[in-house]
Design an enzyme around this catalytic site. Structure first.
Site, PDB file in Angstrom:
ATOM      1  N   HIS A  56      42.339  33.670  -3.696  1.00 41.23           N
ATOM      2  CA  HIS A  56      41.386  33.116  -4.667  1.00 41.23           C
ATOM      3  C   HIS A  56      40.534  32.016  -4.045  1.00 41.23           C
ATOM      4  CE1 HIS A  56      44.631  30.116  -6.223  1.00 41.23           C
ATOM      5  NE2 HIS A  56      43.679  29.377  -5.713  1.00 41.23           N
ATOM      6  N   GLU A  73      40.535  34.423  -9.494  1.00 40.64           N
ATOM      7  CA  GLU A  73      41.757  35.146  -9.168  1.00 40.64           C
ATOM      8  C   GLU A  73      41.427  36.613  -8.874  1.00 40.64           C
ATOM      9  OE1 GLU A  73      44.301  33.445  -8.633  1.00 40.64           O
ATOM     10  OE2 GLU A  73      45.081  32.335 -10.343  1.00 40.64           O
ATOM     11  N   ASN A 121      46.727  34.176  -2.645  1.00 39.75           N
ATOM     12  CA  ASN A 121      46.318  35.516  -3.097  1.00 39.75           C
ATOM     13  C   ASN A 121      44.828  35.769  -2.844  1.00 39.75           C
ATOM     14  OD1 ASN A 121      45.133  33.914  -5.007  1.00 39.75           O
ATOM     15  ND2 ASN A 121      46.238  34.747  -6.765  1.00 39.75           N
ATOM     16  N   ASP A 162      35.992  23.586  -9.787  1.00 39.18           N
ATOM     17  CA  ASP A 162      36.802  23.993 -10.933  1.00 39.18           C
ATOM     18  C   ASP A 162      37.548  22.819 -11.555  1.00 39.18           C
ATOM     19  OD1 ASP A 162      38.511  23.595  -8.782  1.00 39.18           O
ATOM     20  OD2 ASP A 162      39.136  25.665  -8.622  1.00 39.18           O
TER      21      ASP A 162
HETATM   22  C1  GLP Z   1      43.805  25.624  -6.152  1.00 40.55           C
HETATM   23  C2  GLP Z   1      42.289  25.368  -6.195  1.00 40.55           C
HETATM   24  C3  GLP Z   1      41.567  26.064  -5.064  1.00 40.55           C
HETATM   25  C4  GLP Z   1      42.275  25.790  -3.756  1.00 40.55           C
HETATM   26  C5  GLP Z   1      43.663  26.365  -3.809  1.00 40.55           C
HETATM   27  C6  GLP Z   1      44.453  26.194  -2.516  1.00 40.55           C
HETATM   28  O1  GLP Z   1      44.200  26.734  -6.853  1.00 40.55           O
HETATM   29  N1  GLP Z   1      41.711  25.765  -7.416  1.00 40.55           N
HETATM   30  O2  GLP Z   1      40.213  25.635  -5.024  1.00 40.55           O
HETATM   31  O3  GLP Z   1      41.559  26.347  -2.696  1.00 40.55           O
HETATM   32  O4  GLP Z   1      44.364  25.705  -4.858  1.00 40.55           O
HETATM   33  O5  GLP Z   1      45.009  24.926  -2.476  1.00 40.55           O
HETATM   34  P1  GLP Z   1      45.724  24.285  -1.242  1.00 40.55           P
HETATM   35  O6  GLP Z   1      44.655  23.802  -0.349  1.00 40.55           O
HETATM   36  O7  GLP Z   1      46.538  23.170  -1.839  1.00 40.55           O
HETATM   37  O8  GLP Z   1      46.578  25.346  -0.632  1.00 40.55           O
END
Ligand code: GLP
Length: 236
Positions: free
Chosen positions: A138, A143, A136, A67
């Site tokens: 995702h 989402e 959440n 993404d």
């Molecule tokens: C972002 C990314 C996700 C990732 C998530 C969790 O929203 N788009 O791909 O998995 O954050 O991030 P973290 O590993 O910093 O908790």
């Protein structure tokens, strides 16, 4: 589904890097699906170490990221292109032209979505997809919603994701409210999936892996994939 519990972030990162490294050794011209966020940083550091020690060669590897934020150029330190360049690509021997992310600056997001979906397919699909998970549930930027998005698409970020990701920005107003992400369907097409989750994600990981499969918890769809490895950690 294999669930591997490690002691801490360091062990989780080492194990994840071993699995990704094994993929690169088995198929030097593989396609790796990559993720951003705090979770994979340690994994990337271990991969960099292995490359520096001559144990891994990324010269033929191709990468596709999940993404990108909309409205940020690749030289903006908050963009995922910048993150990947700094956390991994510039520190291993991967040709930059072999690294792909959606273009968050594209004028027409529908066209960019189609282009990125086709690009992933044209590389022959993803051999191993690395995933983190949001609080959440995702994955990528898929989402919670009413149906699983099949393909690459533009999304409005939820308030909780904007809040969570604001820790990396000076001001919450600076967090983009839209992103472009692989769809759940795009992610499920990967041959193998590797999900890493820190101790702070314990409850959402349990809900996703043992609860009902529902688009309200996007990661729950992983229960339906034939080759998923989950690495969790007890602390840190
Ligand atoms: C972002 C990314 C996700 C990732 C998530 C969790 O929203 N788009 O791909 O998995 O954050 O991030 P973290 O590993 O910093 O908790």
């Amino acid at each position: 589904m294999r669930i591997l519990e490690t002691k801490n972030y360091e062990e989780m990162s080492a194990l994840a890097a071993d699995i990704i490294g094994a993929q690169v050794l088995l198929k030097p011209r593989c396609v790796l699906g990559l993720a951003t966020g705090s979770s994979p940083i340690g994994t990337y550091q271990k991969l960099i170490e292995a490359c520096r020690q001559g144990r891994l060669d990324f010269s033929q590897v191709r990468t596709v990221n999940l993404d990108e934020y909309c409205g940020l150029t690749g030289d903006n330190p908050q963009s995922y292109r910048y993150f990947m360049d700094h956390q991994l690509f510039s520190q291993v021997n991967i040709p930059r032209e072999n690294t792909f992310l959606p273009d968050g600056m594209a004028q027409d997001m529908e066209e960019e979505s189609r282009r990125y979906e086709a690009l992933v397919a044209s590389l022959g699909g993803v051999d191993l997809q690395l995933l983190g998970i949001g609080h959440n549930g995702h994955i990528g930027f898929n989402e919670p919603t009413d149906s699983f998005p099949p393909t690459v698409h533009q999304v409005e970020l939820t308030e909780s994701t904007i809040q969570a990701n604001s820790r990396l920005f000076d001001r919450i107003e600076d967090v983009p409210t839209q992103a472009i992400t692989m769809g759940v369907g795009t992610i499920l097409k990967a041959d193998k999936i590797l999900l890493i989750a820190g101790a702070d994600k314990k409850s959402i990981v349990e809900e996703a892996l043992y609860g009902k499969v529902t688009p309200q918890v996007p990661a729950s769809v992983l229960q339906l994939h034939r080759d998923v490895t989950v690495i969790t950690c007890r602390e840190g």
